[in-house]
Enzyme design. Structure first.
Site, PDB file in Angstrom:
ATOM      1  N   GLY A   1       0.819  -1.211   0.000  1.00 36.50           N
ATOM      2  CA  GLY A   1       0.000   0.000   0.000  1.00 36.50           C
ATOM      3  C   GLY A   1       0.850   1.256   0.000  1.00 36.50           C
ATOM      4  O   GLY A   1       2.086   1.190   0.034  1.00 36.50           O
ATOM      5  N   SER A   2       0.178   2.406  -0.001  1.00 37.52           N
ATOM      6  CA  SER A   2       0.910   3.671  -0.106  1.00 37.52           C
ATOM      7  C   SER A   2       1.667   3.993   1.181  1.00 37.52           C
ATOM      8  O   SER A   2       2.763   4.558   1.134  1.00 37.52           O
ATOM      9  CB  SER A   2      -0.046   4.802  -0.484  1.00 37.52           C
ATOM     10  OG  SER A   2      -1.132   4.865   0.415  1.00 37.52           O
TER      11      SER A   2
ATOM     12  N   ASP B   1       2.635  -3.162   8.291  1.00 31.45           N
ATOM     13  CA  ASP B   1       1.653  -3.020   7.216  1.00 31.45           C
ATOM     14  C   ASP B   1       0.762  -1.815   7.497  1.00 31.45           C
ATOM     15  O   ASP B   1       0.771  -1.250   8.603  1.00 31.45           O
ATOM     16  CB  ASP B   1       0.808  -4.309   7.147  1.00 31.45           C
ATOM     17  CG  ASP B   1       0.219  -4.558   5.756  1.00 31.45           C
ATOM     18  OD1 ASP B   1       0.180  -3.621   4.949  1.00 31.45           O
ATOM     19  OD2 ASP B   1      -0.218  -5.694   5.513  1.00 31.45           O
TER      20      ASP B   1
ATOM     21  N   ALA C   1      -3.431  -0.191   7.018  1.00 31.78           N
ATOM     22  CA  ALA C   1      -4.797  -0.699   7.232  1.00 31.78           C
ATOM     23  C   ALA C   1      -5.777   0.280   6.604  1.00 31.78           C
ATOM     24  O   ALA C   1      -5.450   1.456   6.379  1.00 31.78           O
ATOM     25  CB  ALA C   1      -5.088  -0.847   8.712  1.00 31.78           C
ATOM     26  N   ASP C   2      -6.976  -0.216   6.321  1.00 27.64           N
ATOM     27  CA  ASP C   2      -8.028   0.653   5.779  1.00 27.64           C
ATOM     28  C   ASP C   2      -8.891   1.229   6.894  1.00 27.64           C
ATOM     29  O   ASP C   2      -9.362   2.370   6.800  1.00 27.64           O
ATOM     30  CB  ASP C   2      -8.869  -0.124   4.772  1.00 27.64           C
ATOM     31  CG  ASP C   2      -8.011  -0.558   3.593  1.00 27.64           C
ATOM     32  OD1 ASP C   2      -7.460   0.338   2.930  1.00 27.64           O
ATOM     33  OD2 ASP C   2      -7.856  -1.764   3.378  1.00 27.64           O
TER      34      ASP C   2
ATOM     35  N   GLY D   1      -7.757  -3.065   0.922  1.00 28.09           N
ATOM     36  CA  GLY D   1      -8.086  -2.039  -0.073  1.00 28.09           C
ATOM     37  C   GLY D   1      -7.147  -2.136  -1.264  1.00 28.09           C
ATOM     38  O   GLY D   1      -7.540  -1.874  -2.399  1.00 28.09           O
ATOM     39  N   GLY D   2      -5.905  -2.528  -0.995  1.00 25.42           N
ATOM     40  CA  GLY D   2      -4.913  -2.678  -2.066  1.00 25.42           C
ATOM     41  C   GLY D   2      -4.922  -4.058  -2.686  1.00 25.42           C
ATOM     42  O   GLY D   2      -4.097  -4.357  -3.552  1.00 25.42           O
TER      43      GLY D   2
ATOM     44  N   GLU E   1      -1.192 -10.727   3.129  1.00 24.46           N
ATOM     45  CA  GLU E   1      -0.963  -9.896   4.328  1.00 24.46           C
ATOM     46  C   GLU E   1      -1.381 -10.645   5.591  1.00 24.46           C
ATOM     47  O   GLU E   1      -0.718 -10.578   6.625  1.00 24.46           O
ATOM     48  CB  GLU E   1      -1.746  -8.588   4.218  1.00 24.46           C
ATOM     49  CG  GLU E   1      -1.172  -7.643   3.165  1.00 24.46           C
ATOM     50  CD  GLU E   1      -2.039  -6.423   2.906  1.00 24.46           C
ATOM     51  OE1 GLU E   1      -1.495  -5.439   2.399  1.00 24.46           O
ATOM     52  OE2 GLU E   1      -3.243  -6.446   3.210  1.00 24.46           O
TER      53      GLU E   1
ATOM     54  N   LYS F   1      -7.885   6.667   9.400  1.00 25.59           N
ATOM     55  CA  LYS F   1      -8.169   5.220   9.414  1.00 25.59           C
ATOM     56  C   LYS F   1      -8.742   4.746  10.751  1.00 25.59           C
ATOM     57  O   LYS F   1      -9.198   3.609  10.859  1.00 25.59           O
ATOM     58  CB  LYS F   1      -6.887   4.436   9.108  1.00 25.59           C
ATOM     59  CG  LYS F   1      -6.179   4.825   7.828  1.00 25.59           C
ATOM     60  CD  LYS F   1      -6.944   4.365   6.619  1.00 25.59           C
ATOM     61  CE  LYS F   1      -6.254   4.633   5.300  1.00 25.59           C
ATOM     62  NZ  LYS F   1      -5.041   3.896   5.079  1.00 25.59           N
TER      63      LYS F   1
HETATM   64  C1  5RP Z   1      -3.528  -3.565   1.027  1.00 26.20           C
HETATM   65  C2  5RP Z   1      -3.896  -3.086   2.382  1.00 26.20           C
HETATM   66  C3  5RP Z   1      -3.366  -1.742   2.769  1.00 26.20           C
HETATM   67  O1  5RP Z   1      -2.647  -1.882   3.939  1.00 26.20           O
HETATM   68  C4  5RP Z   1      -4.508  -0.818   3.001  1.00 26.20           C
HETATM   69  O2  5RP Z   1      -5.311  -0.823   1.831  1.00 26.20           O
HETATM   70  C5  5RP Z   1      -4.019   0.593   3.303  1.00 26.20           C
HETATM   71  O3  5RP Z   1      -3.433   1.125   2.168  1.00 26.20           O
HETATM   72  P1  5RP Z   1      -2.827   2.594   2.136  1.00 26.20           P
HETATM   73  O4  5RP Z   1      -1.616   2.583   3.002  1.00 26.20           O
HETATM   74  O5  5RP Z   1      -2.506   2.810   0.681  1.00 26.20           O
HETATM   75  O6  5RP Z   1      -3.889   3.550   2.628  1.00 26.20           O
HETATM   76  O7  5RP Z   1      -4.555  -3.716   3.145  1.00 26.20           O
HETATM   77  O8  5RP Z   1      -4.158  -4.793   0.730  1.00 26.20           O
END
Ligand code: 5RP
Length: 227
Positions: free
Chosen positions: A31-32, A85, A87-88, A100-101, A107, A125
């Site tokens: 993710g970003s 990692d 999270a959304d 979300g990614g 994961e 978040k």
């Molecule tokens: C990817 C994920 C990401 O951790 C989640 O979508 C958050 O992404 P971002 O850091 O781009 O907001 O679960 O599968």
């Protein structure tokens, strides 16, 4: 994404990179926010930090190659010292929605194999109740219409995740249904219910899989243990 959210992701990523210690085997999320974390980690590696990473997606693996972060695979490790990692959504009990990614399955496997899981987020978040963010459910392609029927019977509105009009295919060769729950009052029960459907590989509810939360709010970063 607002400029503030982007700045917060960067700060959280940098703070999380500082938690990695020499010699660790580290699960690397997707993710970003993870991208910011990897850039900081890459700088530490260039300065001599010795770690090995296990990536949760092809995207993360590609960035690690660019940044000079050494990678391993599951065949060569029993467990990981840490997984880091994004999270959304994350609630007050540190239960989460992720995926979300699109990398939720790897994961979750990686987080489950880690002694310690660190989650990095921007302030947006953090939620009281999970469910505003659509819950990703990874399903096999074969007979996916049957799985969709079961989700419909549960009264859950969902949409097949699409890319350029075609179903999005995960790194594991599966589809994703994004389920609009609005409010998930019992994440543990919903996790079990969804994973009990034949053809569901896993879903984006991460139960008891966060030990430490790194959250950036404005220019402040807090590192919080699981309550
Ligand atoms: C990817 C994920 C990401 O951790 C989640 O979508 C958050 O992404 P971002 O850091 O781009 O907001 O679960 O599968």
């Amino acid at each position: 994404m607002s400029e503030q959210q982007n700045t917060e992701k960067k700060l959280a990523g940098q703070a999380a990179a500082a938690l990695v210690q020499d010699g660790m085997l580290v699960g690397l999320g997707t993710g970003s926010t993870v991208n910011y974390f990897l850039h900081s980690l890459g700088l530490r590696v260039k300065d001599g930090l010795k770690i090995k990473g296990l990536p949760t997606s092809e995207r993360t693996a590609a960035l690690c190659h660019e940044l000079g972060i050494e990678l391993i695979d599951f065949a060569s490790v029993d467990k990981l010292d840490m997984a880091i990692d994004g999270a959304d959504e994350i609630d007050g009990d540190f239960q989460m929605i992720k995926g979300g990614g699109g990398a939720l399955l790897r994961e979750k496997v990686v987080a489950s194999a880690a002694d310690h899981v660190v989650i990095m987020v921007d302030a947006s978040k953090r939620v009281k109740t999970l469910g505003q963010f659509p819950l990703p459910v990874e399903i096999i392609k074969f007979g996916h219409q049957q799985v969709e029927r079961r989700i419909q019977e549960m009264g859950i509105p969902y949409a097949m995740r699409l890319v350029e009009g075609q179903p999005y295919v995960t790194d594991n060769g599966n589809y994703i249904l994004d389920c609009q729950m609005d409010s998930i009052t019992d994440p543990r029960a919903l996790n079990a219910q969804l994973n009990g459907i034949t053809g569901v590989v896993d879903n984006g509810l991460f139960i008891d899989l966060c030990h430490t939360l790194v959250v950036a709010t404005g220019d402040q970063v807090e590192t919080l243990p699981k309550p």
